[in-house]
Motif scaffolding. Structure first.
Motif, PDB file in Angstrom:
ATOM      1  N   GLY A 190       0.757  -1.326  -0.005  1.00 26.82           N
ATOM      2  CA  GLY A 190       0.158   0.087   0.045  1.00 26.82           C
ATOM      3  C   GLY A 190       0.789   1.257   0.038  1.00 26.82           C
ATOM      4  N   SER A 191       0.223   2.297   0.522  1.00 29.69           N
ATOM      5  CA  SER A 191       0.898   3.813   0.538  1.00 29.69           C
ATOM      6  C   SER A 191       1.845   4.001   1.660  1.00 29.69           C
ATOM      7  CB  SER A 191      -0.361   4.647   0.678  1.00 29.69           C
ATOM      8  OG  SER A 191      -0.637   4.795   2.109  1.00 29.69           O
ATOM      9  N   PHE A 192       2.691   4.880   1.189  1.00 30.58           N
ATOM     10  CA  PHE A 192       3.410   5.310   2.095  1.00 30.58           C
ATOM     11  C   PHE A 192       3.130   5.458   3.741  1.00 30.58           C
ATOM     12  CE2 PHE A 192       4.737   9.549   3.949  1.00 30.58           C
ATOM     13  CZ  PHE A 192       6.102   9.685   4.162  1.00 30.58           C
ATOM     14  N   THR A 193       3.914   4.576   4.520  1.00 31.94           N
ATOM     15  CA  THR A 193       3.668   4.219   5.828  1.00 31.94           C
ATOM     16  C   THR A 193       2.211   3.554   6.286  1.00 31.94           C
ATOM     17  OG1 THR A 193       2.164   6.176   6.375  1.00 31.94           O
ATOM     18  CG2 THR A 193       4.530   6.750   6.463  1.00 31.94           C
ATOM     19  N   SER A 194       1.609   2.862   5.173  1.00 30.48           N
ATOM     20  CA  SER A 194       0.703   2.028   5.352  1.00 30.48           C
ATOM     21  C   SER A 194       0.970   0.842   5.984  1.00 30.48           C
ATOM     22  CB  SER A 194      -0.353   1.943   4.178  1.00 30.48           C
ATOM     23  OG  SER A 194       0.450   1.001   3.227  1.00 30.48           O
ATOM     24  N   VAL A 195      -0.235   0.015   6.561  1.00 30.66           N
ATOM     25  CA  VAL A 195      -0.151  -1.082   6.976  1.00 30.66           C
ATOM     26  C   VAL A 195      -1.241  -1.966   6.439  1.00 30.66           C
ATOM     27  CG1 VAL A 195       0.591  -0.515   9.312  1.00 30.66           C
ATOM     28  CG2 VAL A 195      -1.588  -0.335   8.827  1.00 30.66           C
ATOM     29  N   GLY A 241      -8.656   5.374  10.965  1.00 28.13           N
ATOM     30  CA  GLY A 241      -9.012   4.719  12.306  1.00 28.13           C
ATOM     31  C   GLY A 241      -8.733   3.448  12.233  1.00 28.13           C
ATOM     32  N   VAL A 242      -7.523   3.072  11.458  1.00 24.09           N
ATOM     33  CA  VAL A 242      -7.013   1.747  11.620  1.00 24.09           C
ATOM     34  C   VAL A 242      -6.138   1.490  12.590  1.00 24.09           C
ATOM     35  CG1 VAL A 242      -5.455   0.007  10.487  1.00 24.09           C
ATOM     36  CG2 VAL A 242      -7.121   1.007   8.970  1.00 24.09           C
ATOM     37  N   PRO A 243      -6.351   0.831  13.666  1.00 18.47           N
ATOM     38  CA  PRO A 243      -5.568   0.879  15.047  1.00 18.47           C
ATOM     39  C   PRO A 243      -3.811   0.580  14.975  1.00 18.47           C
ATOM     40  CG  PRO A 243      -7.501  -0.286  15.377  1.00 18.47           C
ATOM     41  CD  PRO A 243      -7.479  -0.296  13.785  1.00 18.47           C
ATOM     42  N   SER A 244      -3.798  -0.171  14.154  1.00 18.68           N
ATOM     43  CA  SER A 244      -2.146  -0.464  13.740  1.00 18.68           C
ATOM     44  C   SER A 244      -1.483   0.445  12.899  1.00 18.68           C
ATOM     45  CB  SER A 244      -2.041  -1.955  13.107  1.00 18.68           C
ATOM     46  OG  SER A 244      -2.830  -2.085  11.839  1.00 18.68           O
ATOM     47  N   TRP A 245      -2.160   1.642  12.414  1.00 18.67           N
ATOM     48  CA  TRP A 245      -1.550   2.419  11.679  1.00 18.67           C
ATOM     49  C   TRP A 245      -1.094   3.666  12.544  1.00 18.67           C
ATOM     50  CZ3 TRP A 245      -2.856   7.610  10.180  1.00 18.67           C
ATOM     51  CH2 TRP A 245      -1.913   8.112   8.948  1.00 18.67           C
ATOM     52  N   ARG A 246       0.145   4.052  12.215  1.00 22.92           N
ATOM     53  CA  ARG A 246       0.560   5.365  12.923  1.00 22.92           C
ATOM     54  C   ARG A 246       0.937   6.407  11.843  1.00 22.92           C
ATOM     55  NH1 ARG A 246       5.652   2.867  16.161  1.00 22.92           N
ATOM     56  NH2 ARG A 246       6.162   5.149  16.281  1.00 22.92           N
ATOM     57  N   ASN A 247       0.569   7.724  12.387  1.00 19.11           N
ATOM     58  CA  ASN A 247       0.601   8.890  11.385  1.00 19.11           C
ATOM     59  C   ASN A 247       1.979   9.487  11.848  1.00 19.11           C
ATOM     60  OD1 ASN A 247       0.468  10.949   9.599  1.00 19.11           O
ATOM     61  ND2 ASN A 247      -1.001  12.051  10.866  1.00 19.11           N
ATOM     62  N   GLU A 248       3.254   8.543  11.622  1.00 19.59           N
ATOM     63  CA  GLU A 248       4.572   9.237  11.715  1.00 19.59           C
ATOM     64  C   GLU A 248       5.554   8.694  10.682  1.00 19.59           C
ATOM     65  OE1 GLU A 248       5.685   7.425  15.410  1.00 19.59           O
ATOM     66  OE2 GLU A 248       3.884   7.724  16.500  1.00 19.59           O
ATOM     67  N   PHE A 249       6.594   9.715  10.369  1.00 21.41           N
ATOM     68  CA  PHE A 249       7.454   8.958   9.656  1.00 21.41           C
ATOM     69  C   PHE A 249       8.936   9.624  10.181  1.00 21.41           C
ATOM     70  CE2 PHE A 249      10.466  11.523   6.576  1.00 21.41           C
ATOM     71  CZ  PHE A 249      10.552  10.421   5.571  1.00 21.41           C
ATOM     72  N   ALA A 250       9.745   8.536  10.035  1.00 23.14           N
ATOM     73  CA  ALA A 250      11.069   8.818  10.658  1.00 23.14           C
ATOM     74  C   ALA A 250      11.994   9.628  10.047  1.00 23.14           C
ATOM     75  CB  ALA A 250      11.696   7.231  10.809  1.00 23.14           C
ATOM     76  N   VAL A 251      12.276  10.828  10.506  1.00 17.94           N
ATOM     77  CA  VAL A 251      13.014  11.611   9.692  1.00 17.94           C
ATOM     78  C   VAL A 251      14.362  11.336   9.164  1.00 17.94           C
ATOM     79  CG1 VAL A 251      14.212  14.056  10.271  1.00 17.94           C
ATOM     80  CG2 VAL A 251      12.098  13.574  11.527  1.00 17.94           C
ATOM     81  N   MET A 252      14.998  10.147   9.981  1.00 19.59           N
ATOM     82  CA  MET A 252      16.262   9.709   9.382  1.00 19.59           C
ATOM     83  C   MET A 252      15.861   8.946   7.772  1.00 19.59           C
ATOM     84  SD  MET A 252      17.057   6.396  11.565  1.00 19.59           S
ATOM     85  CE  MET A 252      15.758   5.469  12.187  1.00 19.59           C
ATOM     86  N   ALA A 253      14.547   8.962   7.350  1.00 19.18           N
ATOM     87  CA  ALA A 253      14.352   8.296   5.934  1.00 19.18           C
ATOM     88  C   ALA A 253      14.098   9.299   5.013  1.00 19.18           C
ATOM     89  CB  ALA A 253      13.143   7.491   6.305  1.00 19.18           C
ATOM     90  N   TRP A 254      14.434  10.512   5.383  1.00 16.75           N
ATOM     91  CA  TRP A 254      14.316  11.623   4.256  1.00 16.75           C
ATOM     92  C   TRP A 254      15.291  11.240   3.079  1.00 16.75           C
ATOM     93  CZ3 TRP A 254      10.429  14.136   3.135  1.00 16.75           C
ATOM     94  CH2 TRP A 254       9.824  14.980   4.041  1.00 16.75           C
ATOM     95  N   GLU A 255      16.433  10.912   3.446  1.00 15.08           N
ATOM     96  CA  GLU A 255      17.385  10.714   2.101  1.00 15.08           C
ATOM     97  C   GLU A 255      16.858   9.541   1.170  1.00 15.08           C
ATOM     98  OE1 GLU A 255      21.156  12.438   1.600  1.00 15.08           O
ATOM     99  OE2 GLU A 255      21.820  11.247   3.528  1.00 15.08           O
ATOM    100  N   PRO A 256      16.436   8.478   1.711  1.00  8.43           N
ATOM    101  CA  PRO A 256      15.903   7.364   0.927  1.00  8.43           C
ATOM    102  C   PRO A 256      14.900   7.393   0.183  1.00  8.43           C
ATOM    103  CG  PRO A 256      16.076   6.512   3.112  1.00  8.43           C
ATOM    104  CD  PRO A 256      16.734   7.650   3.100  1.00  8.43           C
ATOM    105  N   TRP A 257      13.940   8.447   0.864  1.00 11.49           N
ATOM    106  CA  TRP A 257      12.544   8.683   0.299  1.00 11.49           C
ATOM    107  C   TRP A 257      12.673   9.893  -0.699  1.00 11.49           C
ATOM    108  CZ3 TRP A 257       8.059   7.447  -0.547  1.00 11.49           C
ATOM    109  CH2 TRP A 257       7.197   8.486  -0.809  1.00 11.49           C
ATOM    110  N   ILE A 258      13.647  10.833  -0.715  1.00 14.10           N
ATOM    111  CA  ILE A 258      14.093  11.700  -1.643  1.00 14.10           C
ATOM    112  C   ILE A 258      14.602  10.993  -3.012  1.00 14.10           C
ATOM    113  CG2 ILE A 258      15.628  13.603  -2.067  1.00 14.10           C
ATOM    114  CD1 ILE A 258      15.021  14.555   0.585  1.00 14.10           C
ATOM    115  N   ASP A 259      15.335  10.067  -2.674  1.00 18.47           N
ATOM    116  CA  ASP A 259      15.951   9.398  -3.640  1.00 18.47           C
ATOM    117  C   ASP A 259      15.104   8.192  -4.368  1.00 18.47           C
ATOM    118  OD1 ASP A 259      18.439  10.904  -3.508  1.00 18.47           O
ATOM    119  OD2 ASP A 259      19.178   9.324  -2.046  1.00 18.47           O
TER     120      ASP A 259
END
Length: 307
Positions: free
Chosen positions: A49-54, A215-233
């Motif tokens: 699924g999408s970015f950060t999804s479960v 409302g999905v309990p296992s999903w967290r609306n969070e992004f690890a800041v240390m992932a910026w480089e791989p995400w940008i790339d």
């Protein structure tokens, strides 16, 4: 008005499975086709699924819809998300996700009731599946729905300039240093409609609505800041010319960056089909009409190519 779907509807209840991937393990929900006969063989696909999804979000919805249409499907929690292993929680890493999809295909291919294996990617995983398909011979067919097909130049536009991108890279390197030294994971919101510090500042209706993905309990609306480089790339566009498996691309004018979908489609090296649908981006996550139409086409594609 279209019905909002969930990953847990109707008679098909998934099995929870786990398998090794990289330095850890993946947990997934496996949806067996209705009337599953272990003596028969079925087309089988891994769904991301999408970015950060479960797996209980759009991946699970599509996996269930595949099973209703005679295709075995497995919705994965990528490592660092949901129930899967991984110490760097909420860490977006395209290379790691591509490895997880390959591990999922190895699991499916090891089953005696599988005739062939493929990949279905929704939103960001529409790009991730191209990473795996460019490298892995177990990818017998590919489908993408409302895919996010990024490339570095596009990130510069989204983030409004190279200076911002360089600042985010620096933030990511500092956060990685903090993690390496202390184990602390610095996070920001993954999605928000007004918070300018969020990773994705956009309407984000699906994620901000507690009756939908938010409302999905296992999903967290969070992004690890240390992932910026791989995400940008993240650059699935560069992988498309190496994808030779039969590929179905489903997109719409209302989905993310439609010109990128056309660009990727043009670069694919194997048999391919582009279906231009109707609907807004998040409609393809959980809205009945958009999902059912997409699922009909995707399942038909997999039955022909993997059956």
């Amino acid at each position: 008005m279209s019905q909002t779907l969930s990953a847990q509807r109707g008679k098909i209840k998934p099995l929870t499975v786990s398998f090794p991937s990289g330095d850890s393990y993946v947990v997934a929900h496996l949806y067996l086709p209705e009337g599953h006969d272990p003596a028969k063989r079925y087309p089988a696909v891994a769904v991301g699924g999408s970015f950060t999804s479960v797996k209980e979000q759009m991946g699970g919805i599509y996996a269930g819809e595949m099973a209703r249409r005679g295709v075995m499907a497995m919705a994965v929690d990528y490592r660092n998300y949901g129930q899967s292993g991984g110490a760097k929680r909420q860490y977006e890493d395209p290379a790691s996700k591509a490895e997880d999809l390959s591990a999922a295909l190895r699991y499916l291919a090891s089953r005696s009731d599988v005739s062939g294996t493929g990949l279905l990617g929704v939103c960001t995983s529409g790009g991730t599946v191209l990473y795996t398909a460019a490298e892995d011979a177990n990818v017998g067919a590919v489908a993408t729905v409302a895919g996010f097909f990024s490339e570095p130049e596009m990130v510069t536009v989204i983030k409004k300039g190279p200076e911002v991108v360089e600042r985010l890279r620096a933030d990511g390197r500092l956060a990685r240093q903090i993690y390496d030294e202390t184990g602390e994971i610095k996070t920001i919101r993954a999605y928000h409609n007004t918070d300018q510090t969020a990773a994705s500042v956009s309407p984000s209706q699906y994620y901000l609505d507690q009756t939908r993905g938010g409302g999905v309990p296992s999903w967290r609306n969070e992004f690890a800041v240390m992932a910026w480089e791989p995400w940008i790339d993240f650059d699935p566009v560069s992988r498309a010319p190496r994808v030779t498996a039969p590929t179905l691309v489903i997109h719409s004018d209302g989905s993310a960056f439609p010109d990128q979908a056309r660009k990727v489609y043009g670069l694919l090296a194997g048999p391919k089909e582009l279906h231009w649908a109707e609907g807004a981006h998040f409609d393809f996550y959980d809205q009945g009409d958009a999902v059912r139409d997409a699922a009909d086409r995707v399942a038909a594609h997999f039955r022909v190519t993997l059956g």
